[in-house]
Design an enzyme around this catalytic site. Structure first.
Site, PDB file in Angstrom:
ATOM      1  N   LYS A 200       0.856  -1.196   0.000  1.00 44.29           N
ATOM      2  CA  LYS A 200       0.000   0.000   0.000  1.00 44.29           C
ATOM      3  C   LYS A 200       0.892   1.247   0.000  1.00 44.29           C
ATOM      4  CE  LYS A 200      -1.826   2.701   3.168  1.00 44.29           C
ATOM      5  NZ  LYS A 200      -1.736   4.010   2.487  1.00 44.29           N
ATOM      6  N   GLU A 275      10.903   1.201   9.578  1.00 49.26           N
ATOM      7  CA  GLU A 275      11.858   2.240   9.158  1.00 49.26           C
ATOM      8  C   GLU A 275      11.173   3.570   9.431  1.00 49.26           C
ATOM      9  OE1 GLU A 275      14.803   1.355   8.162  1.00 49.26           O
ATOM     10  OE2 GLU A 275      14.371  -0.783   7.993  1.00 49.26           O
ATOM     11  N   CYS A 309      13.985  11.011   5.573  1.00 46.40           N
ATOM     12  CA  CYS A 309      14.035  10.490   6.952  1.00 46.40           C
ATOM     13  C   CYS A 309      15.366  10.765   7.620  1.00 46.40           C
ATOM     14  CB  CYS A 309      13.729   9.001   6.955  1.00 46.40           C
ATOM     15  SG  CYS A 309      14.716   8.080   5.777  1.00 46.40           S
ATOM     16  N   GLU A 406      10.774  15.636  14.627  1.00 45.90           N
ATOM     17  CA  GLU A 406      11.016  15.562  13.188  1.00 45.90           C
ATOM     18  C   GLU A 406      10.043  16.504  12.476  1.00 45.90           C
ATOM     19  OE1 GLU A 406       9.679  12.085  10.996  1.00 45.90           O
ATOM     20  OE2 GLU A 406      11.596  12.060   9.940  1.00 45.90           O
TER      21      GLU A 406
HETATM   22  P1  NAP Z   1       2.917   8.003   8.046  1.00 46.24           P
HETATM   23  O1  NAP Z   1       1.860   8.987   8.275  1.00 46.24           O
HETATM   24  O2  NAP Z   1       3.389   7.195   9.193  1.00 46.24           O
HETATM   25  O3  NAP Z   1       2.399   7.057   6.859  1.00 46.24           O
HETATM   26  C1  NAP Z   1       3.202   6.044   6.306  1.00 46.24           C
HETATM   27  C2  NAP Z   1       2.302   5.008   5.685  1.00 46.24           C
HETATM   28  O4  NAP Z   1       1.544   4.373   6.723  1.00 46.24           O
HETATM   29  C3  NAP Z   1       1.267   5.580   4.719  1.00 46.24           C
HETATM   30  O5  NAP Z   1       1.050   4.664   3.673  1.00 46.24           O
HETATM   31  C4  NAP Z   1       0.052   5.698   5.616  1.00 46.24           C
HETATM   32  O6  NAP Z   1      -1.181   5.762   4.930  1.00 46.24           O
HETATM   33  C5  NAP Z   1       0.164   4.441   6.424  1.00 46.24           C
HETATM   34  N1  NAP Z   1      -0.597   4.456   7.675  1.00 46.24           N
HETATM   35  C6  NAP Z   1      -1.084   5.515   8.350  1.00 46.24           C
HETATM   36  N2  NAP Z   1      -1.756   5.097   9.447  1.00 46.24           N
HETATM   37  C7  NAP Z   1      -1.703   3.753   9.451  1.00 46.24           C
HETATM   38  C8  NAP Z   1      -2.195   2.746  10.328  1.00 46.24           C
HETATM   39  N3  NAP Z   1      -2.889   3.035  11.420  1.00 46.24           N
HETATM   40  N4  NAP Z   1      -1.951   1.450  10.029  1.00 46.24           N
HETATM   41  C9  NAP Z   1      -1.234   1.130   8.931  1.00 46.24           C
HETATM   42  N5  NAP Z   1      -0.747   2.037   8.063  1.00 46.24           N
HETATM   43  C10 NAP Z   1      -0.959   3.339   8.321  1.00 46.24           C
HETATM   44  O7  NAP Z   1       4.219   8.671   7.427  1.00 46.24           O
HETATM   45  P2  NAP Z   1       4.288   9.698   6.227  1.00 46.24           P
HETATM   46  O8  NAP Z   1       3.847  11.019   6.720  1.00 46.24           O
HETATM   47  O9  NAP Z   1       3.650   9.113   5.016  1.00 46.24           O
HETATM   48  O10 NAP Z   1       5.849   9.710   5.928  1.00 46.24           O
HETATM   49  C11 NAP Z   1       6.744  10.482   6.625  1.00 46.24           C
HETATM   50  C12 NAP Z   1       7.459   9.676   7.684  1.00 46.24           C
HETATM   51  O11 NAP Z   1       8.123   8.560   7.088  1.00 46.24           O
HETATM   52  C13 NAP Z   1       8.546  10.468   8.367  1.00 46.24           C
HETATM   53  O12 NAP Z   1       8.467  10.259   9.743  1.00 46.24           O
HETATM   54  C14 NAP Z   1       9.832   9.880   7.806  1.00 46.24           C
HETATM   55  O13 NAP Z   1      10.947  10.019   8.632  1.00 46.24           O
HETATM   56  C15 NAP Z   1       9.436   8.456   7.629  1.00 46.24           C
HETATM   57  N6  NAP Z   1      10.337   7.786   6.684  1.00 46.24           N
HETATM   58  C16 NAP Z   1      11.256   6.905   7.177  1.00 46.24           C
HETATM   59  C17 NAP Z   1      12.162   6.296   6.308  1.00 46.24           C
HETATM   60  C18 NAP Z   1      13.180   5.319   6.821  1.00 46.24           C
HETATM   61  O14 NAP Z   1      13.716   4.560   6.014  1.00 46.24           O
HETATM   62  N7  NAP Z   1      13.482   5.310   8.108  1.00 46.24           N
HETATM   63  C19 NAP Z   1      12.115   6.586   4.948  1.00 46.24           C
HETATM   64  C20 NAP Z   1      11.169   7.499   4.485  1.00 46.24           C
HETATM   65  C21 NAP Z   1      10.279   8.095   5.358  1.00 46.24           C
HETATM   66  P3  NAP Z   1      -1.739   7.240   4.550  1.00 46.24           P
HETATM   67  O15 NAP Z   1      -0.949   7.663   3.410  1.00 46.24           O
HETATM   68  O16 NAP Z   1      -3.173   7.086   4.246  1.00 46.24           O
HETATM   69  O17 NAP Z   1      -1.549   8.088   5.786  1.00 46.24           O
END
Ligand code: NAP
Length: 502
Positions: A200, A275, A309, A406
């Site tokens: 997804k 991650e 990230c 962050e």
């Molecule tokens: P997010 O809000 O946590 O969402 C990530 C993914 O999880 C999206 O597909 C989201 O769907 C889904 N999601 C949301 N709530 C969920 C739930 N309750 N159960 C299962 N899945 C759920 O993060 P984001 O805002 O998209 O991305 C930014 C974050 O990603 C930052 O914190 C960044 O540091 C982190 N990141 C980490 C890495 C790494 O390798 N460490 C790499 C890239 C990014 P929706 O799109 O519908 O919300």
């Protein structure tokens, strides 16, 4: 439309056609709408205009996708495929992505807001390379023979060995910052190891994953091995995480969501890699080569608009060179050309959404309210696009929200230090532990300080450099497990021990 909006008439025909098409998910080899018929909007963040709608999957769609993935995992045309055949399928997929690179780059740029060159390098070219790199691993997965003693059975002889078996059905959930790149990081080890997957992508950036579904069919990947659903995290994502027939959750996203997923995974004894977020420090020592450290520190934060990230969002500079570095980085920020991703002159595009723009601005405003000084940028750009100026903030202390949380946007805090041991403690003083970089010519300091930095990846005289062959993962609240490299293979396989009496 403002002059900060993409001119969509410059899109190639293939990307324009795909954007205009009716988008469907990939479930069990069939192109499907959501059972409910519901859709969710997809935007161009440079203009805020809706450019399409994709299915909004619910629990029943997730169930269909997991059933398809389970069936494929157990079917002969995948389980009994030799490693070489898996490798060839992956190489074909890589070739197809390479052939369609321009279309994928355009789709990604329009949907995520990032520049065409950025999307090409990090979503497309790196994905082609990763598919090829992981294809190589398909033929190199092996266990060990083990000499055993079993002293309580002195009259017996044994032959013992370990094998690595595919873990099963993977639920892969990705964020929006490098959409296709993140998807391929998930799909490649799945294919190399013989697992199957339900993927997804983030709700904001589903287009390239759906277009990639066409290539999966074209490459001849057996039906159901890769299933791609689109939808909201709180419904589709949550249903994936809670599904009883998932063997492993592979999640990239925020620490907040990841923590909840980790709890559900642990309760159900699911394998899980997380991650998550970061607040990575960049430490410039007194002897650093400022010719490279100043642009390096700027790139560390402003690369990918700070939506990275491991973005170097906290810059610690030795007090003797503090003013010079602060001024240098601020100058770069002020001169970055901000504009729409499709404009070849653009150096920084819009953030992914209005919501993200608002979030980033709330951090900048909190810093101002706490007495910080804005040295560059600091404002959202008025208009329909979700732009925030590249921002440099000084006069902060470590305890401020802007130094602890962050932001995931183009916002840098710059702080002086006078003692190297003290700065390492300060660098470690957030809940995160993803990346950290040290800028110095002093090799002894490098070896003394690096082991003290609590981070999954550390760099010297560079930042944000990732390589397919180097493991990438975080410590503390930045995550569990690692992606890329042989580690990705290990995280998608289960070790089995066998002892044969001979
Ligand atoms: P997010 O809000 O946590 O969402 C990530 C993914 O999880 C999206 O597909 C989201 O769907 C889904 N999601 C949301 N709530 C969920 C739930 N309750 N159960 C299962 N899945 C759920 O993060 P984001 O805002 O998209 O991305 C930014 C974050 O990603 C930052 O914190 C960044 O540091 C982190 N990141 C980490 C890495 C790494 O390798 N460490 C790499 C890239 C990014 P929706 O799109 O519908 O919300």
């Amino acid at each position: 439309m403002s002059n900060l909006s993409n001119d969509l008439s410059t899109l190639g025909q293939a990307a324009a056609n795909f954007i205009a098409s009716k988008h469907r998910m990939l479930i069990g080899g069939e192109r499907e709408f959501a059972d409910s018929g519901e859709t969710l909007p997809v935007y161009d963040p440079s203009s805020g205009e809706e450019i399409g709608r994709v299915p909004s999957a619910g629990a029943s769609d997730v169930d269909r996708a997991v059933i398809a993935a389970r069936a494929a995992f157990e079917r002969d045309d995948w389980a009994n495929l030799t490693p070489v055949k898996r490798e060839r399928l992956m190489l074909k997929l890589a070739d197809l992505l390479e052939i369609n690179a321009q279309e994928f780059s355009e789709l990604e740029s329009v949907n995520s807001g990032r520049g065409l060159v950025n999307a090409r390098l990090f979503d497309v070219d790196l994905s082609v390379d990763y598919l090829r790199y992981m294809a190589g691993w398909a033929t190199k997965i092996h266990g060990k023979t083990v000499g055993i003693s079993a002293p309580y059975m002195p009259d017996s002889n044994f032959f013992a060995y370990t094998t690595r078996e595919p873990i099963g059905v993977v639920a892969a959930i990705t964020p929006w910052n490098v959409p296709l790149g993140q998807a391929i990081w998930k799909l490649s080890p799945v294919l190399a190891t013989g697992c199957t997957v339900v993927l997804k992508p983030a709700e904001q950036t589903p287009l390239t994953a759906l277009r990639f579904a066409d290539l999966i069919e074209e490459a001849g990947i057996p039906k159901g091995v890769i299933n791609i659903i689109t939808g909201y995290g709180y419904s589709a994502g949550a249903a994936m995480v809670e599904h009883p027939d998932i063997d492993k959750i592979s999640f990239t996203g925020s620490t907040e969501i990841g923590k909840g997923i980790g709890v559900v995974a642990a309760q159900n004894f699911k394998k899980c890699t997380l991650e998550l977020g970061g607040k990575s420090p960049v430490i410039v020592l007194e002897d650093a080569d400022l010719q490279s450290a100043i642009p390096g520190a700027a790139w560390a934060i402003f690369g990918n608009h700070g939506q990275n990230c491991c973005a170097g969002s906290r810059l610690f500079v030795h007090h003797t060179i503090y003013e010079k570095v602060l001024e240098g980085v601020a100058d770069i920020a002020k001169n970055l050309k901000v504009g729409p991703g499709l404009d070849p002159e653009t150096e920084m595009g819009p953030l992914v959404s209005k919501k993200q723009q608002k979030r980033v601005m709330s951090y900048i405003n909190s810093a101002l309210a706490q007495g910080a000084t804005i040295v560059a940028g600091g404002e959202a750009i008025e208009g329909p696009g979700s732009y925030v100026q590249p921002t440099v903030i000084s006069d902060v202390d470590d305890s401020m929200t802007v130094c602890q949380e962050e932001i995931f946007g183009p916002v840098l805090v710059v702080m002086p230090f006078s003692d190297v041991d003290e700065v390492v403690k300060r660098a470690n003083a957030t809940k995160y532990g993803l990346g950290a970089s040290l800028w110095t010519k002093n090799i002894s300091q490098v070896h003394r300080l690096l082991p003290k930095l609590k981070a999954g990846i550390t760099w010297v005289n560079t930042h944000n450099v990732l390589d397919l062959a180097v493991p990438f993962g975080g410590v503390k609240d930045s995550g569990v497990g690692a992606e890329l490299s042989e580690e990705a293979i290990n995280h998608h396989t289960q070790i089995k021990s066998t002892i044969i009496q001979i």
